[in-house]
Design a protein around this motif. Structure first.
Motif, PDB file in Angstrom:
ATOM      1  N   TYR A 371      51.267  31.566  55.292  1.00  0.00           N
ATOM      2  CA  TYR A 371      50.145  31.193  54.430  1.00  0.00           C
ATOM      3  C   TYR A 371      50.666  30.451  53.204  1.00  0.00           C
ATOM      4  O   TYR A 371      50.073  29.481  52.746  1.00  0.00           O
ATOM      5  CB  TYR A 371      49.402  32.467  54.021  1.00  0.00           C
ATOM      6  N   PHE A 372      51.796  30.895  52.696  1.00  0.00           N
ATOM      7  CA  PHE A 372      52.343  30.270  51.499  1.00  0.00           C
ATOM      8  C   PHE A 372      53.051  28.954  51.830  1.00  0.00           C
ATOM      9  O   PHE A 372      53.054  28.043  51.014  1.00  0.00           O
ATOM     10  CB  PHE A 372      53.251  31.260  50.769  1.00  0.00           C
ATOM     11  N   PHE A 375      50.208  26.726  51.921  1.00  0.00           N
ATOM     12  CA  PHE A 375      49.726  26.525  50.550  1.00  0.00           C
ATOM     13  C   PHE A 375      50.555  25.461  49.832  1.00  0.00           C
ATOM     14  O   PHE A 375      50.024  24.525  49.229  1.00  0.00           O
ATOM     15  CB  PHE A 375      49.769  27.859  49.797  1.00  0.00           C
ATOM     16  N   PHE A 376      51.880  25.580  49.928  1.00  0.00           N
ATOM     17  CA  PHE A 376      52.745  24.616  49.237  1.00  0.00           C
ATOM     18  C   PHE A 376      52.746  23.251  49.921  1.00  0.00           C
ATOM     19  O   PHE A 376      52.906  22.228  49.263  1.00  0.00           O
ATOM     20  CB  PHE A 376      54.176  25.152  49.138  1.00  0.00           C
ATOM     21  N   LEU A 378      50.166  21.878  51.892  1.00  0.00           N
ATOM     22  CA  LEU A 378      48.890  21.177  51.912  1.00  0.00           C
ATOM     23  C   LEU A 378      48.220  21.134  50.547  1.00  0.00           C
ATOM     24  O   LEU A 378      47.650  20.124  50.169  1.00  0.00           O
ATOM     25  CB  LEU A 378      47.935  21.852  52.902  1.00  0.00           C
ATOM     26  N   GLN A 379      48.281  22.231  49.805  1.00  0.00           N
ATOM     27  CA  GLN A 379      47.484  22.289  48.590  1.00  0.00           C
ATOM     28  C   GLN A 379      48.208  21.722  47.385  1.00  0.00           C
ATOM     29  O   GLN A 379      47.665  20.897  46.675  1.00  0.00           O
ATOM     30  CB  GLN A 379      47.061  23.729  48.315  1.00  0.00           C
ATOM     31  N   THR A 380      49.426  22.178  47.148  1.00  0.00           N
ATOM     32  CA  THR A 380      50.085  21.717  45.930  1.00  0.00           C
ATOM     33  C   THR A 380      51.171  20.682  46.215  1.00  0.00           C
ATOM     34  O   THR A 380      51.750  20.138  45.288  1.00  0.00           O
ATOM     35  CB  THR A 380      50.712  22.889  45.150  1.00  0.00           C
ATOM     36  N   VAL A 381      51.425  20.393  47.504  1.00  0.00           N
ATOM     37  CA  VAL A 381      52.417  19.396  47.899  1.00  0.00           C
ATOM     38  C   VAL A 381      53.749  19.613  47.180  1.00  0.00           C
ATOM     39  O   VAL A 381      54.309  18.711  46.598  1.00  0.00           O
ATOM     40  CB  VAL A 381      51.917  17.954  47.689  1.00  0.00           C
ATOM     41  N   ASN A 382      54.199  20.862  47.208  1.00  0.00           N
ATOM     42  CA  ASN A 382      55.532  21.182  46.701  1.00  0.00           C
ATOM     43  C   ASN A 382      56.403  21.420  47.930  1.00  0.00           C
ATOM     44  O   ASN A 382      56.561  22.540  48.396  1.00  0.00           O
ATOM     45  CB  ASN A 382      55.455  22.435  45.819  1.00  0.00           C
TER      46      ASN A 382
END
Lengths: 417, 350
Positions: A371-372, A375-376, A378-382
């Motif tokens: 999930y994380f 998250f990194f 797709l969402q925050t592009v980190n």
């Protein structure tokens, strides 16, 4: 007879025959190897290179060097004590303004924000407010724009961003960080979260694997002992979930398990419970839904192995005076171990990468590592953090696999009869 | 054995070379899909195509700055107009993958809500995350009217739901704790402010359910799983209109509103047509056609008056509602989403 035998021009020596045989053997070996080339190429392009690239991304640190090369070089030459000398600041201020104009500052700002949240908008604002020509007193000009430029911490963050590689993401994904003195230390409580999540990922995967085994073993046993026609029909029911979208299956479980859903309704109507049970949006829901989704991966290898065990084995044990349970325990069960090994490994590895099902039917503390990663990514592009977390998972799974192979024995994992 | 492979390879290479330069293509607009894009097609895309004679091709996406970046790499963008959320607008503009707009053609910055104006994008809808409840469950009783009520499990027993993660959960927690709207992000900038939000969330931790997708809150209300929830306002009104629900929105409790913007990728080959389409979409007479279909507020000030009052009351931009709205601070959240998500998950694991 003599008419049919033509005289040989020159009878070959035994050495020549050996050589010819070696040549043809070698040619055959190359041909066989050639046949595997497409697969090797495929593995290389779609498997090994992406993994290598992922590992590289976890330590990549080229944002500053790409957008502001001169500043990166200047920062590398600085000893990192207090505030940097004026010429370093001037180089940085000049390039920062240029990078803002060229719209490449965002990458740098994001990289610095990974080091310390809040730096991104501060750096973008600085880039916007800096004059086009590098100011004479660069340190003063920067400090006039934002007080943060007076703080050595910001300059040290810049210096870390100028290094060719970074351990920021790998450390962070292990709940570690570098302290002000550069030594590795634990992240403060309240921010340390990834070890908990990694542990949780293994815990959920293990429980799901066990639940699948407990449910699948009797089912596969029954299937293996039915006539083929009935077994195939029932097998379709086992495979049915495969043909339904994962999202639909997860959503269906929400409907079934919710407070006023049919399962709670049934349990209440037969008087087993007084108040509805919390079955969804918590760990229970995750375990139920994931077990359902992954069950076929346990049934199939078990079924394949059990089908291959001759019925005569158990019969022989029984006829020699064994009790049914002993016959099962000492004759049947040991022969199914490869199937158990294969099924358990399959379910466990698949479970470790799950994130949609826990995201939908789980609570806030049931999210798994994937999930994380999502998250990194797709969402925050980190991508640094995403790659570091994925690498941690890769290493953990590989280590677990070798442990498993050592304890269970690699030759025991299989579905062959 | 080698032959067919190399032949196939040669054919593929040849095909690649022949495909070569991308040909001029039709104007392509990308939005969120679903019922919303159906409405956009009816009131924007088809009338625009009719008016100009240009063909309008549609695509849909789920957002993400990574997608925009990928579209920006190599050659021409396949999209000309894209509807984006705040994060993509801010980052895309800073990274130069979005084209600055011609505000003259749009009628000048002053024609729009301040929050809808950006160098690279113009707001097209205002949507809100609101406090929603099932009015049927509160018949004859007092319905929740503030975020303090949301956190008051004594007066309003039952489960409640928030969107999983720190975004908006923090804002609502602080509103419930008595922080005035205009101070919320100021408080969140401080360590103590974040602690305060967590403390408030902690007070109802056992009664909280966390939703993941926008479709979930109406379902959670309908199934009786929760008595109240945060929700996207459009989903609540849609459930009332299409499924005959009686869900209420406590606008006065305070809400967080965001703006979707229209942008042009900087490598679009159809920039002029794209600009024309955007100007058409944000023209007041056209924007005013959206709220009756889906209750998102217009951004063009002139469009606000053209929305009938019975429709307007369901939108965040209604004059009675807007004063209770907190504009989502994109800079705060672009900076802090990662760190706060870590903290949120550490808190959730306790």
């Amino acid at each position: 007879m003599s008419e049919t035998v033509a005289p040989l021009a020159a009878p070959p020596s035994s050495g020549a025959i050996r050589r010819a045989k070696r040549r043809s053997d070698r040619a055959r070996a190359w041909r066989a190897f050639g046949l595997t080339l497409p697969l090797l190429g495929f593995l290389l392009v779609f498997f090994l290179l992406p993994i290598a690239d992922m590992l590289r991304l976890a330590v990549a640190n080229d944002e500053l060097a790409r957008a502001m090369p001169a500043a990166a070089t200047a920062l590398r030459g600085w000893d990192g004590e207090g505030l940097p000398p004026e010429e370093v600041a001037r180089t940085l201020a000049g390039e920062m303004r240029a990078a803002y104009e060229a719209r490449t500052l965002a990458d740098v700002a994001k990289r610095l924000n990974n080091d310390n949240p809040g730096y991104r908008s501060m750096l973008m604002a600085t880039g916007r407010k800096l004059p086009d020509a590098p100011p004479d007193d660069a340190l003063g000009a920067l400090a006039a724009i934002d007080d943060a430029w007076n703080n050595p911490a910001l300059w040290q963050a810049f210096r870390r961003a100028a290094a060719p590689w970074t351990d920021l993401y790998v450390l962070q994904s292990l709940d570690l960080e570098r302290g002000p003195d550069g030594a590795i230390q634990a992240r403060p409580e309240g921010q340390a979260v990834y070890r908990i999540i990694l542990w949780r990922t293994f815990e959920i995967s293990l429980l799901v694997t066990l639940a699948c085994l407990v449910l699948a073993y009797p089912l596969a046993y029954k299937l293996a002992h039915l006539d083929e026609g009935t077994a195939n029909l029932l097998m379709i029911l086992v495979l049915l979930p495969f043909w339904t979208s994962l999202l639909v299956r997860s959503a269906a479980w929400i409907v079934l398990l919710q407070r006023e859903g049919p399962i709670n309704g049934f349990l209440q109507s037969i008087g087993l419970i007084d108040a509805p049970l919390a079955l969804v949006f918590n760990r229970t829901g995750v375990l139920i839904a994931m077990t359902h989704v992954l069950l076929p991966f346990m049934v199939l290898p078990l079924y394949a192995v059990m089908r291959g065990i001759p019925k005569s084995h158990v019969r022989a044990a029984l006829s020699l005076g064994s009790t049914p349970f002993t016959a099962f325990r000492r004759v049947f069960l040991p022969q199914t171990l490869p199937g158990i090994g294969a099924g358990a490994l399959l379910v466990f590895i698949l479970a470790i990468g799950y994130y949609i099902t826990p995201a939908l039917v789980g609570g806030a503390d049931d999210q798994m590592l994937a999930y994380f990663v999502a998250f990194f990514t797709l969402q925050t592009v980190n991508w640094g953090m995403a790659a570091a977390l994925a690498s941690v998972l890769l290493v953990a799974v590989t280590a677990l696999y070798f442990l498993y192979a050592r304890v269970v024995g690699i030759d025991r994992i299989g579905v062959g009869g | 054995m080698i032959k067919p492979l190399s032949l196939g390879f040669a054919a593929a290479t040849l095909g690649f070379l022949l495909a070569g330069p991308v040909q001029a293509r039709d104007l392509t607009v990308t939005s969120w899909g679903g019922a919303y894009q159906d409405a956009q097609r009816e009131i924007y895309f088809e009338p625009f195509a009719e008016k100009t004679g240009d063909k309008v091709v549609e695509d849909s996406w789920n957002g993400g700055i990574g997608v925009l970046r990928a579209k920006n790499e190599g050659g021409e963008s396949a999209w000309d107009v894209v509807q984006v959320e705040a994060d993509e607008l801010v980052q895309g503009c800073e990274e130069g993958i979005l084209e600055p707009l011609d505000w003259q053609e749009l009628g000048g910055e002053d024609a729009y809500l301040d929050t809808a104006v950006n160098e690279c994008g113009v707001g097209t809808i205002v949507w809100a995350t609101v406090l929603a409840y099932d009015a049927a469950k509160f018949e004859g009783k007092e319905a929740p009217s503030s975020w303090a009520d949301f956190f008051d499990t004594k007066t309003f027993p039952g489960k409640r739901a928030l969107r999983k993660g720190p975004r908006q959960s923090f804002e609502f927690a602080l509103m419930a704790d008595g922080v005035p709207l205009e101070k919320v992000y100021e408080v969140l900038q401080t360590k103590e402010g974040v602690e305060r939000a967590f403390k408030k969330l902690d007070s109802i931790k056992d009664d909280l359910i966390w939703w993941e997708a926008g479709a979930q809150p109406p379902q959670l209300l309908a199934s009786g799983e929760v008595v109240m929830t945060s929700a996207y306002n459009g989903r609540i009104t849609a459930a009332n209109q299409e499924e005959g629900r009686d869900f209420g929105i406590a606008w006065d409790a305070g809400f967080v509103y965001q703006i979707d913007s229209l942008v042009i990728p900087s490598n679009s080959p159809n920039k002029k047509e794209a600009m024309d389409l955007i100007a058409f979409m944000v023209a007041p007479e056209n924007q005013a056609k959206m709220p009756p279909k889906i209750p998102y507020g217009p951004t063009n000030k002139a469009a606000l008056d053209q929305v009938p009052p019975e429709v307007s009351k369901n939108t965040p931009t209604d004059e009675a509602n807007l004063p209770h709205g907190l504009f989502f601070d994109r800079d705060y959240w672009v900076d802090h989403t990662e760190a706060m998500t870590e903290r949120f998950n550490a808190w959730a694991s306790q």
